[in-house]
Design a protein around this motif. Structure first.
Motif, mmCIF file in Angstrom:
data_model
loop_
_atom_site.group_PDB
_atom_site.id
_atom_site.type_symbol
_atom_site.label_atom_id
_atom_site.label_comp_id
_atom_site.label_asym_id
_atom_site.label_seq_id
_atom_site.Cartn_x
_atom_site.Cartn_y
_atom_site.Cartn_z
ATOM 1 N N GLU A 167 44.804 31.356 38.508
ATOM 2 C CA GLU A 167 46.017 32.073 39.201
ATOM 3 C C GLU A 167 45.560 33.023 38.293
ATOM 4 N N PHE A 168 45.393 33.427 36.932
ATOM 5 C CA PHE A 168 45.031 35.162 36.799
ATOM 6 C C PHE A 168 43.609 35.446 36.308
ATOM 7 N N SER A 169 42.649 34.696 36.869
ATOM 8 C CA SER A 169 40.922 35.141 36.799
ATOM 9 C C SER A 169 40.609 34.444 37.810
ATOM 10 N N GLN A 170 39.221 35.578 37.988
ATOM 11 C CA GLN A 170 38.093 34.831 38.487
ATOM 12 C C GLN A 170 36.752 34.980 37.777
ATOM 13 N N THR A 171 36.074 34.515 37.869
ATOM 14 C CA THR A 171 34.738 34.986 37.027
ATOM 15 C C THR A 171 32.961 34.417 38.554
ATOM 16 N N LYS A 172 32.800 35.857 38.010
ATOM 17 C CA LYS A 172 32.138 35.631 39.353
ATOM 18 C C LYS A 172 30.041 36.046 38.702
ATOM 19 N N ILE A 173 29.124 35.742 39.572
ATOM 20 C CA ILE A 173 27.561 36.064 38.804
ATOM 21 C C ILE A 173 27.275 37.462 39.982
ATOM 22 N N ILE A 174 27.009 38.674 39.743
ATOM 23 C CA ILE A 174 26.812 39.572 40.543
ATOM 24 C C ILE A 174 25.118 39.707 40.397
ATOM 25 N N SER A 175 24.467 39.656 41.572
ATOM 26 C CA SER A 175 23.206 40.164 42.211
ATOM 27 C C SER A 175 22.885 41.184 42.425
#
Length: 269
Positions: free
Chosen positions: A173-181
């Protein structure tokens, strides 16, 4: 008179060994559709690598292709040669990481063969296994046992951009985690956000990072907090190899329309 004799020894090339963990995913082109159906259900990616009698790649089959073959031939005993195997994306043992990334994320197939110098299949890696390798910050080794990578937590597909790709790993609800390449020489737009702050950690590669009016040379281990409305940008300065970031967003909205681009190399609005 005794003539001297010179013995000429032939150099016999030893074939590179096949990784044992990929053996269950290999099937001969002489096998039947029934053989393939029995075998494919035991494969995590529901795909098999088809090889000829010399171990060379002939194609990759999945359940959809098998189903088409069964409907067309109406015979479980038909050979896999009846399938219309198209050109398959593969990587070689000496392929650079940047090329591997493009092949893995650009392929329609869930399983990518790894070939030796003579195009013989020695290994295979699934898209999810490759994702997990990046997340765990492991070095790309075409001969590694990819089956030991646990991919149960991966469920999102990669989203491609002109500069590379990103993949959402976890959204709450309050966060999002990503891998960026970021591909070599590429950069994200100069941007800011109104609804979220971000925490970036470089997990592979080198580049230049901008935060408001400050610029930094960054490498593996660099971590930074990007407050809301702070202008930021990053470029991969390498000629080979991806710049890979772990991005954690904190806020009340994570939509792509919260990206305010101030300038963009790719002329996006």
């Amino acid at each position: 008179m005794v003539k001297s004799m010179v013995r000429i020894q032939k150099t016999v090339e030893r074939p590179e060994p096949v990784r044992p963990s990929i053996l269950p995913a290999l099937i001969s082109s002489k096998a039947t559709l029934f053989d393939a159906l029995q075998k494919i259900h035991h494969q995590p990616g529901k795909a098999l690598i088809v090889i000829d009698g010399y171990g060379r790649l002939e194609g990759v089959i999945d359940e959809d292709l098998l189903r088409e073959g069964l409907l067309r031939t109406r015979s479980m005993e038909a050979s896999l040669s009846v399938l219309q195997l198209s050109t398959v994306e593969a990587v070689h043992v000496d392929s650079p990481l940047a090329e591997v990334i493009k092949v893995v994320f650009g392929s329609r197939r869930a399983l990518i063969p790894v070939l030796d110098a003579r195009d013989r299949v020695i290994n295979g890696v699934s898209r999810d296994q490759f994702h997990q390798l990046l997340i765990e910050d492991l070095e790309w080794d075409p001969r590694m046992d990819f089956s030991r990578l646990h991919t149960d937590s991966l469920h999102q597909d990669a989203v491609f951009r002109p500069w590379g790709f990103y993949k959402s790993l976890l959204t709450t609800e309050f966060s999002q985690t990503k891998i960026i390449s970021l591909d070599p020489g590429q950069e994200i737009s100069l941007q800011k956000h109104f609804h979220r702050e971000e925490y970036w950690t470089v997990i592979r590669g080198e580049g230049i990072f901008r935060l408001d009016d400050d610029r930094f040379l960054v490498e593996k281990g660099f971590t930074v907090r990007i407050p809301k409305e702070s202008v930021h940008w990053i470029r991969n300065t390498q000629t080979q190899g991806a710049l890979i970031l772990m991005e954690v967003q904190m806020g009340d909205y994570f939509g792509e329309d919260d990206i305010v681009r101030l300038s963009d190399k790719y002329r996006r609005s």
